[in-house]
Design an enzyme around this catalytic site. Structure first.
Site, PDB file in Angstrom:
ATOM      1  N   HIS A  79      -7.569   9.853  -2.040  1.00 52.29           N
ATOM      2  CA  HIS A  79      -6.899   8.677  -0.887  1.00 52.29           C
ATOM      3  C   HIS A  79      -7.836   9.700   0.406  1.00 52.29           C
ATOM      4  O   HIS A  79      -8.104   9.346   1.255  1.00 52.29           O
ATOM      5  CB  HIS A  79      -5.451  10.072  -0.990  1.00 52.29           C
ATOM      6  CG  HIS A  79      -4.628   9.548   0.319  1.00 52.29           C
ATOM      7  ND1 HIS A  79      -3.561   9.630   0.107  1.00 52.29           N
ATOM      8  CD2 HIS A  79      -5.386   8.980   1.706  1.00 52.29           C
ATOM      9  CE1 HIS A  79      -2.460   9.185   1.409  1.00 52.29           C
ATOM     10  NE2 HIS A  79      -3.617   8.755   1.926  1.00 52.29           N
ATOM     11  N   TYR A 101       2.829   9.867   0.156  1.00 49.50           N
ATOM     12  CA  TYR A 101       4.018   8.663   0.857  1.00 49.50           C
ATOM     13  C   TYR A 101       5.743   9.101   0.371  1.00 49.50           C
ATOM     14  O   TYR A 101       6.275   9.709   0.694  1.00 49.50           O
ATOM     15  CB  TYR A 101       3.771   7.535   0.321  1.00 49.50           C
ATOM     16  CG  TYR A 101       2.455   6.662   0.974  1.00 49.50           C
ATOM     17  CD1 TYR A 101       1.486   8.328   1.880  1.00 49.50           C
ATOM     18  CD2 TYR A 101       2.033   5.990   1.416  1.00 49.50           C
ATOM     19  CE1 TYR A 101       0.321   8.077   2.727  1.00 49.50           C
ATOM     20  CE2 TYR A 101       0.647   5.482   2.051  1.00 49.50           C
ATOM     21  CZ  TYR A 101       0.187   6.409   2.097  1.00 49.50           C
ATOM     22  OH  TYR A 101      -0.904   5.896   3.158  1.00 49.50           O
ATOM     23  N   LYS A 161      -2.685   6.301  -3.875  1.00 44.68           N
ATOM     24  CA  LYS A 161      -3.755   7.008  -3.910  1.00 44.68           C
ATOM     25  C   LYS A 161      -3.592   8.162  -4.900  1.00 44.68           C
ATOM     26  O   LYS A 161      -2.646   8.623  -4.602  1.00 44.68           O
ATOM     27  CB  LYS A 161      -3.938   7.381  -2.817  1.00 44.68           C
ATOM     28  CG  LYS A 161      -4.039   5.530  -1.439  1.00 44.68           C
ATOM     29  CD  LYS A 161      -4.194   5.932   0.031  1.00 44.68           C
ATOM     30  CE  LYS A 161      -3.903   4.503   0.910  1.00 44.68           C
ATOM     31  NZ  LYS A 161      -2.392   4.758   1.099  1.00 44.68           N
ATOM     32  N   ASP A 178       0.677  -0.857  -0.312  1.00 49.75           N
ATOM     33  CA  ASP A 178      -0.375   0.217  -0.344  1.00 49.75           C
ATOM     34  C   ASP A 178       0.657   1.493   0.071  1.00 49.75           C
ATOM     35  O   ASP A 178       1.525   1.563   0.982  1.00 49.75           O
ATOM     36  CB  ASP A 178      -0.996  -0.248   1.328  1.00 49.75           C
ATOM     37  CG  ASP A 178      -2.119   0.816   1.031  1.00 49.75           C
ATOM     38  OD1 ASP A 178      -3.015   1.319   0.542  1.00 49.75           O
ATOM     39  OD2 ASP A 178      -1.282   2.073   2.099  1.00 49.75           O
TER      40      ASP A 178
HETATM   41  N1  LIG Z   1      -5.169   6.213   3.231  1.00 45.54           N
HETATM   42  C1  LIG Z   1      -4.538   6.718   4.567  1.00 45.54           C
HETATM   43  O1  LIG Z   1      -5.700   8.016   4.973  1.00 45.54           O
HETATM   44  C2  LIG Z   1      -3.936   6.063   5.016  1.00 45.54           C
HETATM   45  C3  LIG Z   1      -3.833   7.155   6.090  1.00 45.54           C
HETATM   46  C4  LIG Z   1      -2.712   6.671   6.990  1.00 45.54           C
HETATM   47  C5  LIG Z   1      -2.049   5.057   6.926  1.00 45.54           C
HETATM   48  N2  LIG Z   1      -2.324   4.564   5.688  1.00 45.54           N
HETATM   49  C6  LIG Z   1      -2.099   3.262   5.558  1.00 45.54           C
HETATM   50  O2  LIG Z   1      -1.816   2.169   6.483  1.00 45.54           O
HETATM   51  C7  LIG Z   1      -0.394   2.269   6.575  1.00 45.54           C
HETATM   52  C8  LIG Z   1      -0.725   1.302   7.890  1.00 45.54           C
HETATM   53  O3  LIG Z   1      -0.630   3.139   8.953  1.00 45.54           O
HETATM   54  P1  LIG Z   1       0.627   3.123   9.969  1.00 45.54           P
HETATM   55  O4  LIG Z   1       1.391   3.400   9.513  1.00 45.54           O
HETATM   56  O5  LIG Z   1      -0.179   4.766   9.647  1.00 45.54           O
HETATM   57  O6  LIG Z   1       0.424   2.424  11.546  1.00 45.54           O
HETATM   58  P2  LIG Z   1      -0.140   1.489  11.715  1.00 45.54           P
HETATM   59  O7  LIG Z   1       0.500  -0.061  10.719  1.00 45.54           O
HETATM   60  O8  LIG Z   1      -1.040   1.542  12.747  1.00 45.54           O
HETATM   61  O9  LIG Z   1       1.182   1.178  13.195  1.00 45.54           O
HETATM   62  C9  LIG Z   1       2.745   1.678  13.054  1.00 45.54           C
HETATM   63  C10 LIG Z   1       4.272   1.875  14.025  1.00 45.54           C
HETATM   64  O10 LIG Z   1       4.264   0.847  14.966  1.00 45.54           O
HETATM   65  C11 LIG Z   1       5.106   0.583  14.941  1.00 45.54           C
HETATM   66  N3  LIG Z   1       4.721  -0.921  14.830  1.00 45.54           N
HETATM   67  C12 LIG Z   1       4.834  -1.623  13.491  1.00 45.54           C
HETATM   68  N4  LIG Z   1       4.665  -3.268  13.872  1.00 45.54           N
HETATM   69  C13 LIG Z   1       4.470  -3.382  15.504  1.00 45.54           C
HETATM   70  C14 LIG Z   1       4.554  -4.281  16.404  1.00 45.54           C
HETATM   71  N5  LIG Z   1       4.510  -5.852  16.045  1.00 45.54           N
HETATM   72  N6  LIG Z   1       5.369  -3.922  17.595  1.00 45.54           N
HETATM   73  C15 LIG Z   1       5.552  -2.699  18.159  1.00 45.54           C
HETATM   74  N7  LIG Z   1       5.275  -1.266  16.755  1.00 45.54           N
HETATM   75  C16 LIG Z   1       5.526  -1.878  15.732  1.00 45.54           C
HETATM   76  C17 LIG Z   1       5.924   1.159  13.553  1.00 45.54           C
HETATM   77  O11 LIG Z   1       7.354   1.380  14.057  1.00 45.54           O
HETATM   78  P3  LIG Z   1       8.637   0.680  13.181  1.00 45.54           P
HETATM   79  O12 LIG Z   1       7.868   1.293  11.695  1.00 45.54           O
HETATM   80  O13 LIG Z   1       9.621   1.992  13.358  1.00 45.54           O
HETATM   81  O14 LIG Z   1       8.405  -0.690  13.047  1.00 45.54           O
HETATM   82  C18 LIG Z   1       5.014   2.436  12.932  1.00 45.54           C
HETATM   83  O15 LIG Z   1       5.850   3.390  14.086  1.00 45.54           O
HETATM   84  C19 LIG Z   1      -0.079   3.153   6.334  1.00 45.54           C
HETATM   85  O16 LIG Z   1       1.162   2.540   6.108  1.00 45.54           O
HETATM   86  C20 LIG Z   1      -0.824   3.819   4.937  1.00 45.54           C
HETATM   87  O17 LIG Z   1      -0.366   2.343   3.940  1.00 45.54           O
HETATM   88  C21 LIG Z   1      -3.136   4.861   5.075  1.00 45.54           C
END
Ligand SMILES: NC(=O)c1ccc[n+]([C@@H]2O[C@H](COP(=O)([O-])OP(=O)(O)OC[C@H]3O[C@@H](n4cnc5c(N)ncnc54)[C@H](OP(=O)(O)O)[C@@H]3O)[C@@H](O)[C@H]2O)c1
Length: 283
Positions: free
Chosen positions: A111, A53, A78, A48
């Site tokens: 998005h 990004y 997106k 994704d």
């Molecule tokens: N459509 C939208 O508007 C939108 C908005 C936000 C996100 N997204 C998508 O959704 C994806 C995921 O969301 P997100 O990146 O906001 O947050 P997330 O996946 O909920 O959390 C990521 C965070 O958690 C940490 N983490 C990951 N796995 C872990 C584990 N097993 N134990 C402890 N900590 C852990 C990561 O650290 P490290 O990387 O340092 O390991 C990072 O700081 C994004 O990357 C993006 O592709 C879309």
């Protein structure tokens, strides 16, 4: 479901791997390439990204270098808010495709909805943008089209104005922010939900109640959150640049959360959300 390669089926019959790899906050460069390599090795096939990004070139490069058959991969990008509108959406798609170095995308999403100002104006802006996605889909440049961060009151007018309904809605979803209302609308409309920030960007991982439940399944809270999304029929998109965590987040196919625990998790009061409300954001 036996692994990240197992699929949900979209309304048009196209298959989407049930676990995706999030790439937000992975800047263009070696760090993103390394993380994607670890993810491919751990079994992820669904990636994704987004124009916003700023890492589409690295995502494309890592996938190409892997040598994995394109048909085994599922790539989403997106359209950013500043590219809304028919012509600019077509141009933005071309730019994303070029950066990714691909001939087609598996999924292309709006998005964020236009949602500010008089209803007729933002509804027209979304409908104009959507017509571009319909064209790209009809011409075979993308296998499925959808939206992100749309609530029911954004989806309804879009679906009224369109010929093809969205196949996916990517929304914030994690324990503490289950988005029941939007998910119910999507379920009834045949729209698959993807869960962004399935770990609440790490904010929900220390919650004592989740820790207690996770211990009973011999899993981590991150794995519990990801599994909870899957058992709710949503595609979680966890992001990590840390190799052990990337592997940990894919290891969610060896346990089932009981119906009772699913309910307990879903009924937690709201916490850990990003605070980004599609009706309030200024983009
Ligand atoms: N459509 C939208 O508007 C939108 C908005 C936000 C996100 N997204 C998508 O959704 C994806 C995921 O969301 P997100 O990146 O906001 O947050 P997330 O996946 O909920 O959390 C990521 C965070 O958690 C940490 N983490 C990951 N796995 C872990 C584990 N097993 N134990 C402890 N900590 C852990 C990561 O650290 P490290 O990387 O340092 O390991 C990072 O700081 C994004 O990357 C993006 O592709 C879309």
């Amino acid at each position: 479901m036996n692994g990240p390669h197992d699929t949900f089926v979209l309304r048009n019959g196209y298959e989407i791997p049930c676990l995706g790899f999030g790439t937000w906050k992975m800047p263009e460069g070696q760090e993103a390439i390394d993380a994607i390599n670890v993810a491919l090795d751990a079994g992820y096939r669904h990636f994704d990204t987004a124009a916003a990004y700023g890492n589409e070139e690295s995502v494309g490069k890592a996938l190409k270098q892997s040598g994995i058959d394109r048909r085994e991969l599922f790539v989403t990008s997106k359209l950013w808010a500043s590219d809304r509108g028919y012509e600019s959406a077509l141009a933005a798609f071309d730019a994303s495709l070029k950066k990714l170095g691909l001939e087609y995308l598996d999924l292309y999403l709006i998005h964020w909805p236009a949602a500010k100002g008089p209803d007729e104006e933002w509804q027209k802006e979304n409908a104009d943008t959507w017509r571009a996605l319909e064209k790209l889909y009809s011409e075979g440049y993308v296998r499925a089209i959808g939206v992100s961060n749309f609530k029911a009151h954004h989806l309804e007018p879009l679906m009224k104005a369109s010929e093809i309904d969205p196949m996916v809605n990517q929304i914030e979803m994690h324990p503490g922010f289950p988005q029941q209302e939007t998910r119910k609308f999507c379920d009834l409309s045949g729209i698959l939900v993807e869960a962004w920030s399935p770990l609440g960007q790490g904010r929900v991982l220390d919650d004592d109640r989740l820790v207690q439940i996770a211990v009973s399944y011999d899993c981590t809270v991150a794995q519990l959150c990801i599994r909870w999304c899957l058992q709710n029929g949503a595609v979680p998109l966890p992001k990590s640049i840390t190799p052990e965590r990337i592997r940990e987040n894919a290891d969610v196919f060896r346990f089932d959360i009981s119906a009772d625990d699913m309910r307990k998790i879903s009924e937690l009061e709201q916490f850990g959300m990003s605070g980004l409300d599609p009706d309030e954001v200024d983009f």
